[in-house]
Design an enzyme around this catalytic site. Structure first.
Site, short mmCIF file in Angstrom:
data_model
loop_
_atom_site.label_atom_id
_atom_site.label_comp_id
_atom_site.label_asym_id
_atom_site.label_seq_id
_atom_site.Cartn_x
_atom_site.Cartn_y
_atom_site.Cartn_z
CB ALA A 152 -47.55 -89.43 -4.72
CG ASP A 153 -42.54 -88.62 -1.20
OD1 ASP A 153 -41.20 -88.49 -1.49
OD2 ASP A 153 -43.26 -87.83 -0.78
CB CYS A 154 -45.24 -94.45 -2.02
SG CYS A 154 -45.52 -96.31 -2.20
CB ALA B 84 -46.91 -92.25 1.36
#
Length: 364
Positions: A250-252, A260
């Site tokens: 995950a990036d966010c 995201a």
């Protein structure tokens, strides 16, 4: 076979920082020096280094290097605070979807004033601040190993039969995306270490090919049983092969569990739901942004068209073609089975409550 050093994305000692240039992999293992925050910004933006945890650590350590070499030019604690704050805010603009850099910036900025209350000597203040920033390196590795243990245990417990497991992952979430070991790929590594892994399938991850270039590089290096697929093969794979879990990074992650991650993650989640396969997010809590309530608030980075129209500088598309190239997509929480963190494994709808409770315990 490469030596173990090639899987270090970051090399650091006080005053010196270099990163493994992932634009050159898998053809060459080349470390490039990072002398300044501006060097790090460019490396992050051009994806010489990528992966949300590695981006944050690279950014923080580039500031540590520049602060170390600039200390004689900073005449007061207030000047240090101003310099550090400005540079951290600048670093956060390099790839805005990857929230770890902004989280690291906020953590350091919050540390600046309390540190000045207990340390009034300028030189010692800078030394203490450097010590604090350097801890990001060891914390990331420790967090990744915890994620690997929790994730492997969860996937094994959900498949109690003695057979070895087959999993699918997407993009690169291993030692090249972190300080070491990895998040989703750390779960895979731990399954392999536990002798619970039969095979890991991984996508090539178009358009930047982080899977075929980087995940493949790591799996071959570690001799983990694997098989690469094109992104478009995932549906058929899930229908015809036994897949016990899908695990991605995950990036966010927002407060409600929307996530995201690399473009293509959303469609994998839909396919997993249809085929009744558990879908896991593996991410440190630094990737979780509780100030964002849903995925609608996440800024999605748009990448250059050449990433889709060329491979290694060779054109593969009709000249003048128009493209749409978002780097990430958002997977709704309803499609996510659980989120694996360094503190445990949480359902999306309990994530905010559990993390706030953990933060309260730490603060007291």
């Amino acid at each position: 076979m490469q030596d173990n050093q090639t899987l270090q994305s970051i090399r650091y000692q006080r005053g010196l920082l270099s990163i493994l240039d992932q634009l050159q992999l898998p053809d060459e293992s080349v470390y490039i020096p990072i002398h300044s925050v501006d060097d790090a910004w460019k490396a992050i933006h051009t994806m010489s280094i990528r992966g949300a945890p590695a981006i944050a650590v690279c950014g923080v350590l580039s500031l540590a290097v520049e602060l170390h070499h600039s200390r004689s030019k900073l005449e007061s604690i207030a000047a240090v605070q101003h310099f550090v704050t400005d540079q951290l805010n600048y670093l956060s603009t390099a790839r805005p979807t990857a929230v770890n850099m902004a989280e690291a910036a906020a953590t350091i900025i919050d540390y600046l004033i309390p540190l000045s209350d207990k340390q009034v000597d300028l030189s010692l203040y800078i030394d203490d601040l450097l010590d604090f920033m350097e801890k990001f390196l060891e914390h990331d590795l420790a967090d990744n190993r915890s994620i690997g243990r929790y994730g492997a245990e969860t996937i094994r417990n959900n498949n109690p039969s003695p057979q070895q497991l087959t999993v699918l992952t997407h993009c690169n979430t291993g030692s090249l995306a972190t300080v070491g070991f990895g998040t989703a790929l750390g779960v895979v590594r731990q399954l392999a270490a536990n002798n619970d892994l039969k095979l890991v399938y991984f996508t090539e991850t178009r358009p930047y090919n982080q899977g075929s270039r980087l995940t493949a590089y790591e799996l071959v290096h570690d001799r983990i049983p694997h098989s690469m697929i094109c992104d478009s093969m995932a549906g058929l794979l899930m229908r015809t092969q036994p897949i016990h879990a899908v695990v991605v990074g995950a990036d966010c992650v927002t407060a409600n569990g929307d996530t995201a991650n690399k473009i293509g993650t959303y469609q994998l989640a839909i396919l997993a739901k249809y085929h009744h396969i558990p879908f896991y997010i593996a991410a440190p809590t630094t990737s979780i942004d509780l100030t964002k309530k849903t995925g609608a608030e996440i800024v999605i980075e748009q990448r250059p068209s050449r990433e889709m129209t060329t491979i290694k500088g060779i054109n593969i598309a009709a000249e003048g073609v128009q493209v749409w190239n978002p780097a990430f997509d958002v997977t709704p929480a309803a499609l996510i089975t659980s989120i694996i963190t360094e503190h445990g494994v949480f359902k999306p709808d309990e994530l905010e409550e559990k993390l706030l409770s953990l933060q309260k315990k730490v603060s007291t």
